[in-house]
Design a protein around this motif. Structure first.
Motif, PDB file in Angstrom:
ATOM      1  N   THR A  80       0.825  -1.209   0.000  1.00 25.41           N
ATOM      2  CA  THR A  80       0.000   0.000   0.000  1.00 25.41           C
ATOM      3  C   THR A  80       0.863   1.264   0.000  1.00 25.41           C
ATOM      4  O   THR A  80       0.362   2.346   0.275  1.00 25.41           O
ATOM      5  CB  THR A  80      -0.927   0.021   1.234  1.00 25.41           C
ATOM      6  OG1 THR A  80      -0.124  -0.038   2.417  1.00 25.41           O
ATOM      7  CG2 THR A  80      -1.929  -1.107   1.210  1.00 25.41           C
ATOM      8  N   ALA A  81       2.121   1.122  -0.321  1.00 20.39           N
ATOM      9  CA  ALA A  81       3.039   2.269  -0.260  1.00 20.39           C
ATOM     10  C   ALA A  81       2.591   3.418  -1.167  1.00 20.39           C
ATOM     11  O   ALA A  81       2.757   4.587  -0.801  1.00 20.39           O
ATOM     12  CB  ALA A  81       4.452   1.825  -0.637  1.00 20.39           C
ATOM     13  N   ALA A  82       2.023   3.117  -2.306  1.00 24.59           N
ATOM     14  CA  ALA A  82       1.638   4.166  -3.253  1.00 24.59           C
ATOM     15  C   ALA A  82       0.261   4.761  -2.950  1.00 24.59           C
ATOM     16  O   ALA A  82      -0.176   5.686  -3.636  1.00 24.59           O
ATOM     17  CB  ALA A  82       1.658   3.619  -4.674  1.00 24.59           C
ATOM     18  N   ILE A  83      -0.412   4.261  -1.935  1.00 23.75           N
ATOM     19  CA  ILE A  83      -1.749   4.738  -1.583  1.00 23.75           C
ATOM     20  C   ILE A  83      -1.621   5.938  -0.643  1.00 23.75           C
ATOM     21  O   ILE A  83      -0.911   5.881   0.358  1.00 23.75           O
ATOM     22  CB  ILE A  83      -2.563   3.628  -0.877  1.00 23.75           C
ATOM     23  CG1 ILE A  83      -2.690   2.386  -1.761  1.00 23.75           C
ATOM     24  CG2 ILE A  83      -3.922   4.127  -0.428  1.00 23.75           C
ATOM     25  CD1 ILE A  83      -3.509   2.570  -2.991  1.00 23.75           C
ATOM     26  N   THR A 142      -8.137   0.802   5.313  1.00 23.27           N
ATOM     27  CA  THR A 142      -7.772  -0.074   6.434  1.00 23.27           C
ATOM     28  C   THR A 142      -6.477  -0.815   6.147  1.00 23.27           C
ATOM     29  O   THR A 142      -5.595  -0.898   7.008  1.00 23.27           O
ATOM     30  CB  THR A 142      -8.906  -1.074   6.732  1.00 23.27           C
ATOM     31  OG1 THR A 142     -10.084  -0.335   7.059  1.00 23.27           O
ATOM     32  CG2 THR A 142      -8.547  -2.014   7.866  1.00 23.27           C
ATOM     33  N   MET A 143      -6.354  -1.328   4.936  1.00 26.45           N
ATOM     34  CA  MET A 143      -5.116  -2.023   4.567  1.00 26.45           C
ATOM     35  C   MET A 143      -3.919  -1.073   4.592  1.00 26.45           C
ATOM     36  O   MET A 143      -2.804  -1.474   4.938  1.00 26.45           O
ATOM     37  CB  MET A 143      -5.256  -2.683   3.203  1.00 26.45           C
ATOM     38  CG  MET A 143      -6.214  -3.865   3.191  1.00 26.45           C
ATOM     39  SD  MET A 143      -5.686  -5.257   4.206  1.00 26.45           S
ATOM     40  CE  MET A 143      -4.559  -6.072   3.072  1.00 26.45           C
ATOM     41  N   LYS A 144      -4.136   0.188   4.260  1.00 27.83           N
ATOM     42  CA  LYS A 144      -3.065   1.184   4.314  1.00 27.83           C
ATOM     43  C   LYS A 144      -2.625   1.404   5.759  1.00 27.83           C
ATOM     44  O   LYS A 144      -1.436   1.522   6.049  1.00 27.83           O
ATOM     45  CB  LYS A 144      -3.545   2.500   3.684  1.00 27.83           C
ATOM     46  CG  LYS A 144      -2.592   3.653   3.822  1.00 27.83           C
ATOM     47  CD  LYS A 144      -1.341   3.434   3.002  1.00 27.83           C
ATOM     48  CE  LYS A 144      -0.408   4.632   3.119  1.00 27.83           C
ATOM     49  NZ  LYS A 144       0.845   4.415   2.393  1.00 27.83           N
ATOM     50  N   ILE A 145      -3.578   1.439   6.663  1.00 26.13           N
ATOM     51  CA  ILE A 145      -3.294   1.736   8.074  1.00 26.13           C
ATOM     52  C   ILE A 145      -2.668   0.549   8.795  1.00 26.13           C
ATOM     53  O   ILE A 145      -1.823   0.729   9.673  1.00 26.13           O
ATOM     54  CB  ILE A 145      -4.594   2.182   8.789  1.00 26.13           C
ATOM     55  CG1 ILE A 145      -5.067   3.519   8.207  1.00 26.13           C
ATOM     56  CG2 ILE A 145      -4.400   2.283  10.281  1.00 26.13           C
ATOM     57  CD1 ILE A 145      -6.463   3.923   8.632  1.00 26.13           C
ATOM     58  N   LEU A 146      -3.071  -0.664   8.422  1.00 28.39           N
ATOM     59  CA  LEU A 146      -2.585  -1.854   9.129  1.00 28.39           C
ATOM     60  C   LEU A 146      -1.071  -2.033   8.996  1.00 28.39           C
ATOM     61  O   LEU A 146      -0.505  -1.744   7.939  1.00 28.39           O
ATOM     62  CB  LEU A 146      -3.264  -3.102   8.571  1.00 28.39           C
ATOM     63  CG  LEU A 146      -4.708  -3.364   8.964  1.00 28.39           C
ATOM     64  CD1 LEU A 146      -5.248  -4.566   8.187  1.00 28.39           C
ATOM     65  CD2 LEU A 146      -4.837  -3.578  10.449  1.00 28.39           C
ATOM     66  N   PRO A 147      -0.438  -2.547  10.054  1.00 30.76           N
ATOM     67  CA  PRO A 147       0.976  -2.920   9.916  1.00 30.76           C
ATOM     68  C   PRO A 147       1.096  -4.133   8.987  1.00 30.76           C
ATOM     69  O   PRO A 147       0.107  -4.800   8.678  1.00 30.76           O
ATOM     70  CB  PRO A 147       1.393  -3.275  11.347  1.00 30.76           C
ATOM     71  CG  PRO A 147       0.131  -3.613  12.052  1.00 30.76           C
ATOM     72  CD  PRO A 147      -0.958  -2.822  11.383  1.00 30.76           C
ATOM     73  N   ARG A 148       2.280  -4.424   8.561  1.00 29.85           N
ATOM     74  CA  ARG A 148       2.545  -5.491   7.581  1.00 29.85           C
ATOM     75  C   ARG A 148       1.915  -6.824   7.998  1.00 29.85           C
ATOM     76  O   ARG A 148       1.286  -7.502   7.183  1.00 29.85           O
ATOM     77  CB  ARG A 148       4.058  -5.648   7.395  1.00 29.85           C
ATOM     78  CG  ARG A 148       4.453  -6.691   6.365  1.00 29.85           C
ATOM     79  CD  ARG A 148       3.810  -6.393   5.063  1.00 29.85           C
ATOM     80  NE  ARG A 148       4.773  -6.401   3.989  1.00 29.85           N
ATOM     81  CZ  ARG A 148       4.431  -6.310   2.735  1.00 29.85           C
ATOM     82  NH1 ARG A 148       3.178  -6.191   2.406  1.00 29.85           N
ATOM     83  NH2 ARG A 148       5.325  -6.308   1.806  1.00 29.85           N
ATOM     84  N   ASP A 149       2.068  -7.214   9.270  1.00 27.85           N
ATOM     85  CA  ASP A 149       1.488  -8.482   9.731  1.00 27.85           C
ATOM     86  C   ASP A 149      -0.037  -8.481   9.606  1.00 27.85           C
ATOM     87  O   ASP A 149      -0.640  -9.493   9.260  1.00 27.85           O
ATOM     88  CB  ASP A 149       1.897  -8.776  11.177  1.00 27.85           C
ATOM     89  CG  ASP A 149       3.361  -9.135  11.317  1.00 27.85           C
ATOM     90  OD1 ASP A 149       3.997  -9.468  10.279  1.00 27.85           O
ATOM     91  OD2 ASP A 149       3.886  -9.081  12.444  1.00 27.85           O
ATOM     92  N   GLY A 150      -0.651  -7.343   9.892  1.00 29.99           N
ATOM     93  CA  GLY A 150      -2.104  -7.228   9.768  1.00 29.99           C
ATOM     94  C   GLY A 150      -2.553  -7.342   8.326  1.00 29.99           C
ATOM     95  O   GLY A 150      -3.546  -7.998   8.027  1.00 29.99           O
ATOM     96  N   LYS A 151      -1.815  -6.681   7.424  1.00 26.58           N
ATOM     97  CA  LYS A 151      -2.139  -6.782   5.994  1.00 26.58           C
ATOM     98  C   LYS A 151      -2.058  -8.231   5.534  1.00 26.58           C
ATOM     99  O   LYS A 151      -2.915  -8.711   4.806  1.00 26.58           O
ATOM    100  CB  LYS A 151      -1.155  -5.951   5.171  1.00 26.58           C
ATOM    101  CG  LYS A 151      -1.380  -4.497   5.236  1.00 26.58           C
ATOM    102  CD  LYS A 151      -0.344  -3.771   4.392  1.00 26.58           C
ATOM    103  CE  LYS A 151      -0.508  -2.301   4.593  1.00 26.58           C
ATOM    104  NZ  LYS A 151       0.689  -1.575   4.817  1.00 26.58           N
ATOM    105  N   ASN A 152      -0.993  -8.907   5.954  1.00 25.82           N
ATOM    106  CA  ASN A 152      -0.823 -10.305   5.561  1.00 25.82           C
ATOM    107  C   ASN A 152      -1.961 -11.174   6.087  1.00 25.82           C
ATOM    108  O   ASN A 152      -2.470 -12.032   5.368  1.00 25.82           O
ATOM    109  CB  ASN A 152       0.524 -10.843   6.048  1.00 25.82           C
ATOM    110  CG  ASN A 152       1.684 -10.255   5.277  1.00 25.82           C
ATOM    111  OD1 ASN A 152       1.536  -9.804   4.150  1.00 25.82           O
ATOM    112  ND2 ASN A 152       2.849 -10.247   5.890  1.00 25.82           N
ATOM    113  N   ALA A 153      -2.357 -10.955   7.332  1.00 26.11           N
ATOM    114  CA  ALA A 153      -3.427 -11.755   7.924  1.00 26.11           C
ATOM    115  C   ALA A 153      -4.749 -11.552   7.181  1.00 26.11           C
ATOM    116  O   ALA A 153      -5.454 -12.517   6.875  1.00 26.11           O
ATOM    117  CB  ALA A 153      -3.587 -11.419   9.403  1.00 26.11           C
ATOM    118  N   VAL A 154      -5.075 -10.305   6.893  1.00 23.68           N
ATOM    119  CA  VAL A 154      -6.322 -10.012   6.181  1.00 23.68           C
ATOM    120  C   VAL A 154      -6.278 -10.595   4.769  1.00 23.68           C
ATOM    121  O   VAL A 154      -7.211 -11.258   4.323  1.00 23.68           O
ATOM    122  CB  VAL A 154      -6.584  -8.490   6.130  1.00 23.68           C
ATOM    123  CG1 VAL A 154      -7.735  -8.167   5.195  1.00 23.68           C
ATOM    124  CG2 VAL A 154      -6.856  -7.949   7.523  1.00 23.68           C
TER     125      VAL A 154
END
Length: 101
Positions: free
Chosen positions: A32-35, A78-90
């Motif tokens: 989500t770096a470009a978001i 939400t995916m932008k805000i989540l830390p990397r582990d959270g993004k992976n889990a979702v």
């Protein structure tokens, strides 16, 4: 079909379809770096206000379109805000295929 209905249907299709590829790309890449968080914050707020407006008017086309767009844009934010582990889990919960990201 009335021209106004066709224009509304085209607007609905364009609005809802525009967010789906971005959401799917985030699920697959977890990137989500470009978001822009600020831009998506305003986008989510705008869809929430449009949804409220549609509800107050009892206009189902506004309600459905902006409800779907709100969900998709809020997911992206939400995916932008989540830390990397959270993004992976979702993302794993939505698309558990091996080799993601």
């Amino acid at each position: 079909m009335e021209p106004v209905t066709l224009i509304g249907a085209a607007a609905t299709l364009c609005s809802t379809v525009s967010f789906a590829p971005q959401a799917w790309k985030i699920i697959k890449s977890r990137d989500t770096a470009a978001i822009s968080m600020l831009t998506y914050s305003f986008t989510v707020a705008g869809f929430a206000f449009w949804l409220a407006y549609g509800i107050l008017l009892l206009e189902w086309p506004l309600i459905v379109t902006n409800g779907v767009c709100l969900v998709l844009s809020a997911f992206i934010l939400t995916m932008k805000i989540l830390p990397r582990d959270g993004k992976n889990a979702v993302a794993d919960a939505i698309d558990p295929a091996p080799g993601n990201g």
